[in-house]
Design an enzyme around this catalytic site. Structure first.
Site, PDB file in Angstrom:
ATOM      1  N   ARG A  25       0.889  -1.300   0.171  1.00 29.19           N
ATOM      2  CA  ARG A  25       0.018   0.044  -0.049  1.00 29.19           C
ATOM      3  C   ARG A  25       1.034   1.189   0.017  1.00 29.19           C
ATOM      4  O   ARG A  25       0.862   1.931  -0.928  1.00 29.19           O
ATOM      5  CB  ARG A  25      -0.970   0.097   1.214  1.00 29.19           C
ATOM      6  CG  ARG A  25      -2.064   0.634   1.154  1.00 29.19           C
ATOM      7  CD  ARG A  25      -1.641   2.264   1.437  1.00 29.19           C
ATOM      8  NE  ARG A  25      -1.104   2.310   2.840  1.00 29.19           N
ATOM      9  CZ  ARG A  25      -0.613   3.546   3.317  1.00 29.19           C
ATOM     10  NH1 ARG A  25      -0.363   4.835   2.708  1.00 29.19           N
ATOM     11  NH2 ARG A  25      -0.103   3.780   4.696  1.00 29.19           N
ATOM     12  N   ASP A  26       1.630   1.665   1.261  1.00 33.83           N
ATOM     13  CA  ASP A  26       2.386   2.750   1.245  1.00 33.83           C
ATOM     14  C   ASP A  26       3.475   2.792   0.269  1.00 33.83           C
ATOM     15  O   ASP A  26       3.778   3.722  -0.282  1.00 33.83           O
ATOM     16  CB  ASP A  26       2.930   2.994   2.532  1.00 33.83           C
ATOM     17  CG  ASP A  26       2.769   4.355   3.058  1.00 33.83           C
ATOM     18  OD1 ASP A  26       3.005   5.254   2.035  1.00 33.83           O
ATOM     19  OD2 ASP A  26       3.285   4.577   4.260  1.00 33.83           O
ATOM     20  N   HIS A 221       4.681   4.539  12.694  1.00 31.60           N
ATOM     21  CA  HIS A 221       4.959   4.581  11.247  1.00 31.60           C
ATOM     22  C   HIS A 221       5.910   5.592  10.879  1.00 31.60           C
ATOM     23  O   HIS A 221       5.635   6.677  10.679  1.00 31.60           O
ATOM     24  CB  HIS A 221       3.510   4.780  10.662  1.00 31.60           C
ATOM     25  CG  HIS A 221       3.479   4.755   9.254  1.00 31.60           C
ATOM     26  ND1 HIS A 221       2.773   3.707   8.449  1.00 31.60           N
ATOM     27  CD2 HIS A 221       3.772   5.699   8.251  1.00 31.60           C
ATOM     28  CE1 HIS A 221       2.828   3.987   7.157  1.00 31.60           C
ATOM     29  NE2 HIS A 221       3.219   5.108   7.145  1.00 31.60           N
ATOM     30  N   HIS A 223       9.010   6.840   8.368  1.00 28.32           N
ATOM     31  CA  HIS A 223       9.496   7.104   6.997  1.00 28.32           C
ATOM     32  C   HIS A 223      11.095   7.490   7.133  1.00 28.32           C
ATOM     33  O   HIS A 223      11.398   8.055   8.413  1.00 28.32           O
ATOM     34  CB  HIS A 223       8.817   8.131   5.998  1.00 28.32           C
ATOM     35  CG  HIS A 223       7.494   7.640   5.338  1.00 28.32           C
ATOM     36  ND1 HIS A 223       7.417   7.079   4.290  1.00 28.32           N
ATOM     37  CD2 HIS A 223       6.364   7.308   6.363  1.00 28.32           C
ATOM     38  CE1 HIS A 223       6.064   6.832   3.967  1.00 28.32           C
ATOM     39  NE2 HIS A 223       5.290   6.762   5.128  1.00 28.32           N
ATOM     40  N   CYS A 254       4.665   9.238   0.142  1.00 26.87           N
ATOM     41  CA  CYS A 254       3.157   9.576   0.026  1.00 26.87           C
ATOM     42  C   CYS A 254       3.087  10.683  -1.073  1.00 26.87           C
ATOM     43  O   CYS A 254       3.792  11.617  -1.268  1.00 26.87           O
ATOM     44  CB  CYS A 254       2.716  10.128   1.091  1.00 26.87           C
ATOM     45  SG  CYS A 254       0.948  10.780   0.859  1.00 26.87           S
ATOM     46  N   ASN A 263       9.341   4.383   3.394  1.00 27.30           N
ATOM     47  CA  ASN A 263       9.228   3.787   4.700  1.00 27.30           C
ATOM     48  C   ASN A 263      10.423   3.083   5.424  1.00 27.30           C
ATOM     49  O   ASN A 263      11.217   2.829   4.533  1.00 27.30           O
ATOM     50  CB  ASN A 263       8.057   2.887   4.905  1.00 27.30           C
ATOM     51  CG  ASN A 263       6.899   3.257   4.431  1.00 27.30           C
ATOM     52  OD1 ASN A 263       6.618   3.835   3.175  1.00 27.30           O
ATOM     53  ND2 ASN A 263       5.911   3.330   5.449  1.00 27.30           N
TER      54      ASN A 263
HETATM   55  P1  HMG Z   1     -12.987  14.560  -2.980  1.00 25.85           P
HETATM   56  O1  HMG Z   1     -12.770  15.012  -4.630  1.00 25.85           O
HETATM   57  O2  HMG Z   1     -13.144  15.690  -2.262  1.00 25.85           O
HETATM   58  O3  HMG Z   1     -14.215  13.618  -3.183  1.00 25.85           O
HETATM   59  O4  HMG Z   1     -11.929  13.531  -2.733  1.00 25.85           O
HETATM   60  P2  HMG Z   1     -15.913  13.885  -3.131  1.00 25.85           P
HETATM   61  O5  HMG Z   1     -16.085  13.114  -1.679  1.00 25.85           O
HETATM   62  O6  HMG Z   1     -16.047  15.144  -3.388  1.00 25.85           O
HETATM   63  O7  HMG Z   1     -16.360  12.957  -4.324  1.00 25.85           O
HETATM   64  C1  HMG Z   1     -16.154  13.238  -5.648  1.00 25.85           C
HETATM   65  C2  HMG Z   1     -16.242  12.123  -6.484  1.00 25.85           C
HETATM   66  O8  HMG Z   1     -15.200  10.920  -5.952  1.00 25.85           O
HETATM   67  C3  HMG Z   1     -17.655  11.490  -6.253  1.00 25.85           C
HETATM   68  O9  HMG Z   1     -18.025  10.772  -7.522  1.00 25.85           O
HETATM   69  C4  HMG Z   1     -17.355  10.307  -5.363  1.00 25.85           C
HETATM   70  O10 HMG Z   1     -18.367   9.124  -5.648  1.00 25.85           O
HETATM   71  C5  HMG Z   1     -16.060   9.643  -5.848  1.00 25.85           C
HETATM   72  P3  HMG Z   1     -18.933  11.543  -8.646  1.00 25.85           P
HETATM   73  O11 HMG Z   1     -20.416  11.806  -7.474  1.00 25.85           O
HETATM   74  O12 HMG Z   1     -18.402  12.983  -9.007  1.00 25.85           O
HETATM   75  O13 HMG Z   1     -19.308  10.684  -9.809  1.00 25.85           O
HETATM   76  N1  HMG Z   1     -15.295   8.988  -4.628  1.00 25.85           N
HETATM   77  C6  HMG Z   1     -14.569   7.825  -4.793  1.00 25.85           C
HETATM   78  N2  HMG Z   1     -14.524   6.861  -5.464  1.00 25.85           N
HETATM   79  C7  HMG Z   1     -13.914   5.705  -5.281  1.00 25.85           C
HETATM   80  N3  HMG Z   1     -13.570   5.667  -4.081  1.00 25.85           N
HETATM   81  C8  HMG Z   1     -13.553   6.588  -3.265  1.00 25.85           C
HETATM   82  C9  HMG Z   1     -14.120   7.625  -3.384  1.00 25.85           C
HETATM   83  N4  HMG Z   1     -14.481   8.769  -2.651  1.00 25.85           N
HETATM   84  C10 HMG Z   1     -14.993   9.804  -3.508  1.00 25.85           C
HETATM   85  N5  HMG Z   1     -13.055   6.169  -1.963  1.00 25.85           N
HETATM   86  C11 HMG Z   1     -10.977  11.873  -1.270  1.00 25.85           C
HETATM   87  C12 HMG Z   1     -11.708  13.365  -1.203  1.00 25.85           C
HETATM   88  C13 HMG Z   1     -10.830  11.414   0.215  1.00 25.85           C
HETATM   89  C14 HMG Z   1     -11.819  10.814  -2.105  1.00 25.85           C
HETATM   90  C15 HMG Z   1      -9.608  11.809  -2.020  1.00 25.85           C
HETATM   91  O14 HMG Z   1      -8.931  13.238  -1.355  1.00 25.85           O
HETATM   92  C16 HMG Z   1      -8.750  10.900  -1.963  1.00 25.85           C
HETATM   93  O15 HMG Z   1      -9.147   9.688  -2.611  1.00 25.85           O
HETATM   94  N6  HMG Z   1      -7.486  10.799  -1.269  1.00 25.85           N
HETATM   95  C17 HMG Z   1      -6.574   9.870  -1.074  1.00 25.85           C
HETATM   96  C18 HMG Z   1      -5.161  10.416  -0.898  1.00 25.85           C
HETATM   97  C19 HMG Z   1      -4.325   9.262  -0.663  1.00 25.85           C
HETATM   98  O16 HMG Z   1      -4.627   8.177  -0.756  1.00 25.85           O
HETATM   99  N7  HMG Z   1      -3.145   9.336  -0.162  1.00 25.85           N
HETATM  100  C20 HMG Z   1      -2.179   8.485   0.467  1.00 25.85           C
HETATM  101  C21 HMG Z   1      -2.742   7.834   1.748  1.00 25.85           C
HETATM  102  S1  HMG Z   1      -2.414   8.662   3.232  1.00 25.85           S
HETATM  103  C22 HMG Z   1      -0.766   8.127   3.460  1.00 25.85           C
HETATM  104  O17 HMG Z   1       0.069   7.867   2.535  1.00 25.85           O
HETATM  105  C23 HMG Z   1      -0.107   8.425   4.871  1.00 25.85           C
HETATM  106  C24 HMG Z   1       0.198   7.066   5.703  1.00 25.85           C
HETATM  107  O18 HMG Z   1       1.107   6.189   5.160  1.00 25.85           O
HETATM  108  C25 HMG Z   1       0.836   7.338   7.058  1.00 25.85           C
HETATM  109  C26 HMG Z   1       1.858   8.833   7.220  1.00 25.85           C
HETATM  110  O19 HMG Z   1       2.784   8.221   6.456  1.00 25.85           O
HETATM  111  O20 HMG Z   1       1.806   9.556   7.719  1.00 25.85           O
HETATM  112  C27 HMG Z   1      -1.167   6.532   5.946  1.00 25.85           C
HETATM  113 MG    MG Z   2       3.134   6.246   5.148  1.00 24.71          MG
END
Ligand code: HMG
Ligand code: MG
Length: 313
Positions: A25-26, A221, A223, A254, A263
């Site tokens: 995933r990450d 967690h 990095h 990320c 990581n």
């Molecule tokens: P948004 O554009 O604000 O979404 O994104 P929305 O709620 O306004 O919805 C817009 C459209 O997206 C809608 O479709 C929803 O159905 C669709 P429409 O009606 O326009 O046809 N939609 C989705 N489709 C599929 N799956 C979904 C989904 N949600 C909405 N889940 C959102 C908001 C949160 C979805 C977006 O910002 C997003 O996907 N962000 C993810 C970013 C990400 O994955 N980052 C990496 C992970 S975090 C990380 O790595 C840190 C960590 O490792 C810890 C650390 O290191 O600190 C965990």
């Molecule tokens: Mg991370």
């Protein structure tokens, strides 16, 4: 392949810890190219076969935001076909109810939400303000719990933020508590950009304990951007933490955090833990082979020092 000499250190260190593997995933969320779904599935299977007890498999986020993991449903379907119900226990990230629905459709049992300790990263990673993120997570966690799922909560930017700089410990504790109190079983403290140092780790863990959230509920967690991840893991171990996130081969980063790199490499963590006589259940040779195999698929060597040393790279 070599194994470290076992020389236990302090008597109060745990006999065993849990490694929460986040490579598929990450790690893979940050790759430039797209890894084939069958290769992702093979990677997850190899990591499980190497003895990793928890392998976070993918994210049900918006496919436009993280195209590398757009095949989340296909991947989980393929793993369920191969591994049966065991695949449904693999954790997946969900940011919102739409993500939860996608996980529920496949009968998955274990989800993780991911909040931000800072305003800027909440905007950049979730398209929400710091406060708005809770409104998105609240119904997600409530419905997941009603469906009998286990929920982990991540909090990002716990040690520093590329846009806001230093992040006060009190701010991290406040956000972390709120995320945990939504109904999570564990809070994973993320050093998303790898700037934290050992004293900072101790101070944050102690602040959580003082706020009533003890180390039994906390995971770390790290990095490795500034080369501090292993030292920070040791500090957390001394503070009593027993769940450590790590990524096979040191893959990771990320896509929405400037300067986030790999990581903490699982192999480097395992080498340290086994050297201390602390059990993990992981077969280091099998794990290293899995990372070398994935490095071959990605076309570049693993950044893990242990993988490099073991494979003569
Ligand atoms: P948004 O554009 O604000 O979404 O994104 P929305 O709620 O306004 O919805 C817009 C459209 O997206 C809608 O479709 C929803 O159905 C669709 P429409 O009606 O326009 O046809 N939609 C989705 N489709 C599929 N799956 C979904 C989904 N949600 C909405 N889940 C959102 C908001 C949160 C979805 C977006 O910002 C997003 O996907 N962000 C993810 C970013 C990400 O994955 N980052 C990496 C992970 S975090 C990380 O790595 C840190 C960590 O490792 C810890 C650390 O290191 O600190 C965990
Ligand atoms: Mg991370």
């Amino acid at each position: 392949m070599r194994e470290p000499h076992v020389v236990p250190d302090r008597a109060d260190l745990p006999e065993r810890v849990t490694i929460w593997e986040v490579g598929p995933r990450d790690g893979l969320q940050n790759e430039q190219g797209t890894v084939a779904t069958e290769d992702k599935a093979a990677f997850v299977r190899r990591l499980l076969a190497a003895g990793l007890p928890i392998v976070e498999a993918t994210s049900f986020v918006h496919p436009r935001w993280v195209p590398q993991l757009a095949d989340a449903a296909e991947l989980m379907t393929s793993l369920v076909a191969d591994l049966g119900d065991a695949a449904r226990e693999l954790p997946v990230l969900v940011p919102n109810e739409r993500g939860l629905d996608r996980a529920l459709e496949l009968g998955l049992r274990h989800v993780a939400i991911f909040g931000s300790a800072t305003e800027t990263f909440a905007q950049r990673n979730l398209n929400r303000s710091l406060d708005e993120q809770f409104a998105m997570f609240e119904p997600t966690v409530r419905r997941a719990r009603e469906a009998g799922m286990d929920v982990r909560a991540y909090v990002s930017m716990c040690f520093g933020d590329p846009w806001e700089g230093a992040v006060p410990v009190e701010q991290v504790v406040e956000v972390g508590r709120r995320l945990f109190d939504l109904g999570a079983s564990q809070l994973s403290l993320g050093d998303t950009i790898g700037v934290g140092t050992a004293g900072h780790v101790r101070s944050l863990l102690r602040a959580f304990t003082t706020a009533g959230l003890g180390v039994e509920h906390l995971a770390v967690h790290f990095h490795d951007t500034y080369g501090q991840a292993l030292a920070n893991a040791y500090a957390a171990l001394e503070e009593g933490v027993t769940t450590f996130d790590a990524s096979a081969g040191g893959l990771g980063g990320c896509p929405y955090a400037e300067s986030a790199t790999g990581n903490l490499a699982t192999e480097d963590l395992v080498w340290m833990l086994h050297g201390l006589g602390i059990g993990t259940g992981v077969d280091l040779a099998a794990l290293t082979e899995a990372s070398v195999w994935m490095a071959g698929r990605l076309g570049r060597p693993s950044p893990s020092r242990v993988v490099q040393a073991q494979s003569g790279a």
